[in-house]
Write a protein that holds these residues in place. Structure first.
Motif, PDB file in Angstrom:
ATOM      1  N   ARG A  95       0.810  -1.222   0.000  1.00 25.36           N
ATOM      2  CA  ARG A  95       0.000   0.000   0.000  1.00 25.36           C
ATOM      3  C   ARG A  95       0.849   1.281   0.000  1.00 25.36           C
ATOM      4  O   ARG A  95       0.546   2.241  -0.707  1.00 25.36           O
ATOM      5  CB  ARG A  95      -0.928  -0.014   1.221  1.00 25.36           C
ATOM      6  N   ILE A  96       1.906   1.266   0.780  1.00 32.98           N
ATOM      7  CA  ILE A  96       2.693   2.500   0.927  1.00 32.98           C
ATOM      8  C   ILE A  96       3.363   2.873  -0.400  1.00 32.98           C
ATOM      9  O   ILE A  96       3.258   4.006  -0.877  1.00 32.98           O
ATOM     10  CB  ILE A  96       3.719   2.337   2.074  1.00 32.98           C
ATOM     11  N   ALA A  97       4.032   1.880  -1.006  1.00 36.21           N
ATOM     12  CA  ALA A  97       4.723   2.167  -2.264  1.00 36.21           C
ATOM     13  C   ALA A  97       3.731   2.398  -3.405  1.00 36.21           C
ATOM     14  O   ALA A  97       4.011   3.163  -4.336  1.00 36.21           O
ATOM     15  CB  ALA A  97       5.670   1.016  -2.618  1.00 36.21           C
ATOM     16  N   LEU A  98       2.556   1.763  -3.330  1.00 36.58           N
ATOM     17  CA  LEU A  98       1.547   1.970  -4.379  1.00 36.58           C
ATOM     18  C   LEU A  98       1.094   3.433  -4.365  1.00 36.58           C
ATOM     19  O   LEU A  98       0.949   4.066  -5.422  1.00 36.58           O
ATOM     20  CB  LEU A  98       0.355   1.036  -4.162  1.00 36.58           C
ATOM     21  N   LYS A  99       0.890   3.963  -3.191  1.00 41.71           N
ATOM     22  CA  LYS A  99       0.491   5.372  -3.093  1.00 41.71           C
ATOM     23  C   LYS A  99       1.623   6.290  -3.541  1.00 41.71           C
ATOM     24  O   LYS A  99       1.378   7.334  -4.170  1.00 41.71           O
ATOM     25  CB  LYS A  99       0.047   5.690  -1.662  1.00 41.71           C
ATOM     26  N   GLY A 100       2.846   5.894  -3.251  1.00 46.49           N
ATOM     27  CA  GLY A 100       3.998   6.665  -3.741  1.00 46.49           C
ATOM     28  C   GLY A 100       4.030   6.661  -5.264  1.00 46.49           C
ATOM     29  O   GLY A 100       4.248   7.705  -5.903  1.00 46.49           O
ATOM     30  N   ALA A 101       3.776   5.482  -5.847  1.00 44.18           N
ATOM     31  CA  ALA A 101       3.777   5.360  -7.306  1.00 44.18           C
ATOM     32  C   ALA A 101       2.641   6.195  -7.917  1.00 44.18           C
ATOM     33  O   ALA A 101       2.783   6.762  -9.002  1.00 44.18           O
ATOM     34  CB  ALA A 101       3.645   3.896  -7.715  1.00 44.18           C
ATOM     35  N   ALA A 102       1.516   6.254  -7.205  1.00 44.72           N
ATOM     36  CA  ALA A 102       0.392   7.059  -7.702  1.00 44.72           C
ATOM     37  C   ALA A 102       0.795   8.534  -7.753  1.00 44.72           C
ATOM     38  O   ALA A 102       0.502   9.238  -8.725  1.00 44.72           O
ATOM     39  CB  ALA A 102      -0.829   6.867  -6.804  1.00 44.72           C
ATOM     40  N   ARG A 103       1.467   8.997  -6.725  1.00 40.77           N
ATOM     41  CA  ARG A 103       1.931  10.402  -6.712  1.00 40.77           C
ATOM     42  C   ARG A 103       2.913  10.654  -7.853  1.00 40.77           C
ATOM     43  O   ARG A 103       2.835  11.696  -8.515  1.00 40.77           O
ATOM     44  CB  ARG A 103       2.576  10.733  -5.368  1.00 40.77           C
ATOM     45  N   ASP A 104       3.818   9.711  -8.070  1.00 40.64           N
ATOM     46  CA  ASP A 104       4.775   9.871  -9.181  1.00 40.64           C
ATOM     47  C   ASP A 104       4.029   9.988 -10.504  1.00 40.64           C
ATOM     48  O   ASP A 104       4.331  10.823 -11.344  1.00 40.64           O
ATOM     49  CB  ASP A 104       5.714   8.656  -9.280  1.00 40.64           C
ATOM     50  N   ARG A 105       3.044   9.105 -10.642  1.00 42.12           N
ATOM     51  CA  ARG A 105       2.304   9.085 -11.902  1.00 42.12           C
ATOM     52  C   ARG A 105       1.507  10.370 -12.100  1.00 42.12           C
ATOM     53  O   ARG A 105       1.486  10.954 -13.185  1.00 42.12           O
ATOM     54  CB  ARG A 105       1.371   7.865 -11.911  1.00 42.12           C
ATOM     55  N   LEU A 106       0.854  10.827 -11.059  1.00 36.37           N
ATOM     56  CA  LEU A 106       0.092  12.076 -11.162  1.00 36.37           C
ATOM     57  C   LEU A 106       1.032  13.236 -11.496  1.00 36.37           C
ATOM     58  O   LEU A 106       0.694  14.116 -12.291  1.00 36.37           O
ATOM     59  CB  LEU A 106      -0.649  12.364  -9.852  1.00 36.37           C
ATOM     60  N   ILE A 129      -3.859   1.946  -9.860  1.00 37.98           N
ATOM     61  CA  ILE A 129      -3.761   3.415  -9.929  1.00 37.98           C
ATOM     62  C   ILE A 129      -4.613   3.940 -11.084  1.00 37.98           C
ATOM     63  O   ILE A 129      -5.245   4.992 -10.964  1.00 37.98           O
ATOM     64  CB  ILE A 129      -2.291   3.859 -10.077  1.00 37.98           C
ATOM     65  N   TYR A 130      -4.663   3.205 -12.187  1.00 40.37           N
ATOM     66  CA  TYR A 130      -5.496   3.636 -13.325  1.00 40.37           C
ATOM     67  C   TYR A 130      -6.973   3.640 -12.924  1.00 40.37           C
ATOM     68  O   TYR A 130      -7.728   4.541 -13.293  1.00 40.37           O
ATOM     69  CB  TYR A 130      -5.325   2.723 -14.538  1.00 40.37           C
ATOM     70  N   TYR A 131      -7.376   2.617 -12.183  1.00 39.72           N
ATOM     71  CA  TYR A 131      -8.766   2.560 -11.716  1.00 39.72           C
ATOM     72  C   TYR A 131      -9.069   3.793 -10.865  1.00 39.72           C
ATOM     73  O   TYR A 131     -10.112   4.430 -11.001  1.00 39.72           O
ATOM     74  CB  TYR A 131      -9.004   1.309 -10.867  1.00 39.72           C
ATOM     75  N   ALA A 132      -8.129   4.071  -9.966  1.00 37.91           N
ATOM     76  CA  ALA A 132      -8.315   5.210  -9.064  1.00 37.91           C
ATOM     77  C   ALA A 132      -8.431   6.511  -9.855  1.00 37.91           C
ATOM     78  O   ALA A 132      -9.266   7.372  -9.563  1.00 37.91           O
ATOM     79  CB  ALA A 132      -7.144   5.292  -8.091  1.00 37.91           C
ATOM     80  N   GLN A 133      -7.614   6.636 -10.865  1.00 34.97           N
ATOM     81  CA  GLN A 133      -7.620   7.881 -11.645  1.00 34.97           C
ATOM     82  C   GLN A 133      -8.926   8.050 -12.436  1.00 34.97           C
ATOM     83  O   GLN A 133      -9.480   9.145 -12.476  1.00 34.97           O
ATOM     84  CB  GLN A 133      -6.429   7.918 -12.588  1.00 34.97           C
ATOM     85  N   ALA A 165      -4.108  13.651  -5.266  1.00 35.51           N
ATOM     86  CA  ALA A 165      -3.428  12.498  -4.668  1.00 35.51           C
ATOM     87  C   ALA A 165      -4.248  11.943  -3.498  1.00 35.51           C
ATOM     88  O   ALA A 165      -4.314  10.727  -3.300  1.00 35.51           O
ATOM     89  CB  ALA A 165      -2.023  12.886  -4.208  1.00 35.51           C
ATOM     90  N   THR A 166      -4.899  12.817  -2.759  1.00 37.03           N
ATOM     91  CA  THR A 166      -5.723  12.365  -1.639  1.00 37.03           C
ATOM     92  C   THR A 166      -6.916  11.553  -2.136  1.00 37.03           C
ATOM     93  O   THR A 166      -7.244  10.501  -1.581  1.00 37.03           O
ATOM     94  CB  THR A 166      -6.220  13.572  -0.812  1.00 37.03           C
ATOM     95  N   LEU A 167      -7.569  12.021  -3.206  1.00 30.84           N
ATOM     96  CA  LEU A 167      -8.698  11.255  -3.757  1.00 30.84           C
ATOM     97  C   LEU A 167      -8.227   9.873  -4.211  1.00 30.84           C
ATOM     98  O   LEU A 167      -8.906   8.868  -3.973  1.00 30.84           O
ATOM     99  CB  LEU A 167      -9.344  12.001  -4.933  1.00 30.84           C
ATOM    100  N   VAL A 168      -7.081   9.841  -4.864  1.00 30.10           N
ATOM    101  CA  VAL A 168      -6.534   8.560  -5.335  1.00 30.10           C
ATOM    102  C   VAL A 168      -6.239   7.645  -4.142  1.00 30.10           C
ATOM    103  O   VAL A 168      -6.605   6.463  -4.139  1.00 30.10           O
ATOM    104  CB  VAL A 168      -5.280   8.791  -6.207  1.00 30.10           C
TER     105      VAL A 168
END
Ligand SMILES: [Zn+2]
Ligand SMILES: [Zn+2]
Length: 202
Positions: A95-106, A129-133, A165-168
């Motif tokens: 979870r932690i790195a996934l959220k980090g990756a989401a921030r990188d992607r955004l 992350i794509y689903y979240a976006q 990033a918070t919504l994601v």
């Protein structure tokens, strides 16, 4: 070992509607009059409290998530189970790195003034992350503009970025409630999968 079955391609676009089932599209048409703005482009349903959405209040995210689900494409990603590849990817990261990756992607594909291939930069599957976006309308600058009132053509402010990033993050927590914080050992992706499809926006 069973052979990996590739699911049928998704037949969904950001402008899809199923108004009879209360699933709409709020992406505006140029020809819409001021009175029609903010309503479903197909049936005219007036379901979203845009003023409230556009405050971008993180504390009001539950309402924002409800509102997003009036739109067919968002609803789809809120409710569709995460595909196998996306699940493996999420578990491998934790979870932690996934959220980090989401921030990188955004940061790379959304927050810049002119994201490359804007409207097509977010694939439909293969990564949670794509689903979240797609679910939170942080997939491209067009969706970001009409859902969150963040104009195109300039970089996001730190506050806008943090909001996205918070919504994601909130979506990922809702979608993957059992995901471990830390990385897990996961078997590699089956060979021979076709390349990831492109995003839904023409
Ligand atoms: Zn409609
Ligand atoms: Zn989009």
């Amino acid at each position: 070992m069973s052979e990996f079955q590739k699911p049928a391609p998704l037949d969904i676009k950001c402008t899809s509607t199923d108004c009879d089932n209360d699933l709409h599209c709020f992406k505006q048409l140029k020809k819409m009059t001021p009175d029609q703005r903010g309503k479903c482009r197909a049936c005219g349903a007036d379901l979203v409290d845009w003023k409230r959405l556009h405050r971008r209040d993180k504390g009001d995210a539950a309402h924002t998530f409800e509102a997003l689900q009036h739109e067919l494409i968002r609803h789809h990603f809120f409710h569709r189970p995460v595909d196998e590849q996306a699940m493996r990817h999420a578990q491998r990261k934790g979870r932690i790195a996934l959220k980090g990756a989401a921030r990188d992607r955004l940061g790379k594909y959304l927050a810049v003034a002119e994201p490359p291939r804007d409207g097509r930069q977010t694939p439909l599957e293969g990564n949670a992350i794509y689903y979240a976006q797609h679910a939170t309308a942080t997939c491209c600058r067009t969706c970001l503009q009409y859902w969150h009132n963040i104009p195109k053509g300039r970089p996001l402010t730190a506050e806008e970025f943090d909001y996205c990033a918070t919504l994601v993050d909130l979506f990922l927590d809702e979608k993957l409630p059992h995901l471990a914080d830390e990385p897990m050992k996961v078997p590699p992706r089956p060979r021979g999968l076709p390349p990831e499809p492109e995003g839904p926006h023409p």
